[in-house]
Scaffold this motif. Structure first.
Motif, short mmCIF file in Angstrom:
data_model
loop_
_atom_site.label_atom_id
_atom_site.label_comp_id
_atom_site.label_asym_id
_atom_site.label_seq_id
_atom_site.Cartn_x
_atom_site.Cartn_y
_atom_site.Cartn_z
N ALA A 37 -3.45 3.88 -3.44
CA ALA A 37 -2.99 4.84 -2.43
C ALA A 37 -4.16 5.44 -1.67
O ALA A 37 -4.03 5.75 -0.47
N LEU A 38 -5.32 5.60 -2.33
CA LEU A 38 -6.51 6.07 -1.63
C LEU A 38 -6.96 5.08 -0.55
O LEU A 38 -7.44 5.48 0.50
N ILE A 39 -6.78 3.80 -0.83
CA ILE A 39 -7.11 2.78 0.18
C ILE A 39 -6.21 2.96 1.40
O ILE A 39 -6.68 2.94 2.55
N TYR A 40 -4.91 3.16 1.17
CA TYR A 40 -3.98 3.37 2.27
C TYR A 40 -4.32 4.64 3.04
O TYR A 40 -4.33 4.64 4.28
N ALA A 41 -4.62 5.72 2.32
CA ALA A 41 -4.98 6.97 2.99
C ALA A 41 -6.27 6.78 3.80
O ALA A 41 -6.40 7.32 4.90
N GLY A 42 -7.21 6.01 3.25
CA GLY A 42 -8.44 5.73 3.98
C GLY A 42 -8.17 4.97 5.27
O GLY A 42 -8.77 5.25 6.32
N ILE A 43 -7.24 4.01 5.22
CA ILE A 43 -6.88 3.26 6.43
C ILE A 43 -6.29 4.21 7.47
O ILE A 43 -6.63 4.13 8.66
N LEU A 44 -5.41 5.11 7.03
CA LEU A 44 -4.82 6.07 7.95
C LEU A 44 -5.87 6.97 8.59
O LEU A 44 -5.88 7.18 9.81
N LEU A 45 -6.77 7.49 7.77
CA LEU A 45 -7.78 8.41 8.28
C LEU A 45 -8.79 7.72 9.19
O LEU A 45 -9.18 8.26 10.23
N VAL A 46 -9.20 6.51 8.81
CA VAL A 46 -10.15 5.76 9.66
C VAL A 46 -9.50 5.40 10.99
O VAL A 46 -10.13 5.49 12.05
N SER A 47 -8.22 5.03 10.96
CA SER A 47 -7.55 4.70 12.23
C SER A 47 -7.46 5.92 13.14
O SER A 47 -7.59 5.80 14.36
N CYS A 48 -7.28 7.10 12.56
CA CYS A 48 -7.26 8.33 13.37
C CYS A 48 -8.62 8.62 13.97
O CYS A 48 -8.72 9.00 15.14
N LEU A 51 0.82 -1.21 0.00
CA LEU A 51 0.00 0.00 0.00
C LEU A 51 0.86 1.26 0.00
O LEU A 51 0.58 2.21 -0.74
N LEU A 52 1.90 1.28 0.81
CA LEU A 52 2.77 2.45 0.85
C LEU A 52 3.60 2.54 -0.43
O LEU A 52 3.92 3.64 -0.88
N GLY A 53 3.91 1.41 -1.02
CA GLY A 53 4.60 1.40 -2.31
C GLY A 53 3.75 2.05 -3.39
O GLY A 53 4.27 2.72 -4.29
N ALA A 54 2.44 1.89 -3.31
CA ALA A 54 1.54 2.53 -4.27
C ALA A 54 1.61 4.05 -4.13
O ALA A 54 1.57 4.78 -5.13
N VAL A 55 1.72 4.54 -2.90
CA VAL A 55 1.85 5.99 -2.69
C VAL A 55 3.15 6.48 -3.31
O VAL A 55 3.19 7.52 -3.99
#
Length: 175
Positions: free
Chosen positions: A83-94, A43-47
């Protein structure tokens, strides 16, 4: 160069820096045998890849004589989606952290009691609270930066496609 294009360039650089840094950390973790980091590595590789493809897009928009490879627009969309999936994971975890802050801190206090006595005196619950708040604020901020960069890249990719169809569009003018 428009203001939104300058923001796009800055966000791409920030994404490239932080995703590269965290990718190196995840690779080091993977070398130690922690296979569970593979999904975050992808996921971070996609970013990271999206940021590199965005750099090519920016160069092409600035210099009309430079053209993009045929696979770059599709790659921007695909890597942007991942990368949107990864960003979504970050935002949901916050969001989950903020909504369950008391429970998370209570669990951290339980784990703190399992440490040896001398370490318990050095690591206080207030210190852990401050550290967790700072980490989650950074991750939320990073998630917002990723989303903003992806949306800007999609917007400028659309402008690039329009420019390829008609040569009258200039990136240096406000739209």
């Amino acid at each position: 160069m428009t203001f939104s294009f300058k923001i796009f360039r800055a966000l791409t650089s920030i994404n490239l820096f932080f995703s590269g840094f965290f990718l190196m950390m995840l690779l080091m973790t993977l070398l130690s045998g922690a296979v569970q980091v593979l999904i975050f590595l992808v996921l971070l590789g996609a970013v990271f890849i999206h940021a590199i493809l965005s750099l090519y897009l920016q160069k092409s928009l600035l210099d009309k004589s430079m053209s993009l490879k045929e696979s770059t627009p599709g790659g921007i969309y695909i890597m942007g989606g991942v990368a949107l999936i990864y960003a979504g994971i970050l935002l949901v975890s916050c969001i989950v952290f903020v909504s369950n802050h008391d429970m998370v801190m209570a669990e951290m206090a339980k784990q703190l009691k399992q440490l040896p006595e001398d370490q318990q005196q050095q690591v206080t619950p207030g210190m852990i609270n401050s550290m967790m708040n700072a980490i989650m604020a950074f991750l939320g901020f990073f998630g917002v930066i990723i989303v903003a960069n992806i949306l800007l890249s999609f917007n400028f990719l659309k402008q690039w496609k329009d420019r390829e169809n008609t040569t009258d569009i200039d990136i240096n003018t406000e739209s």
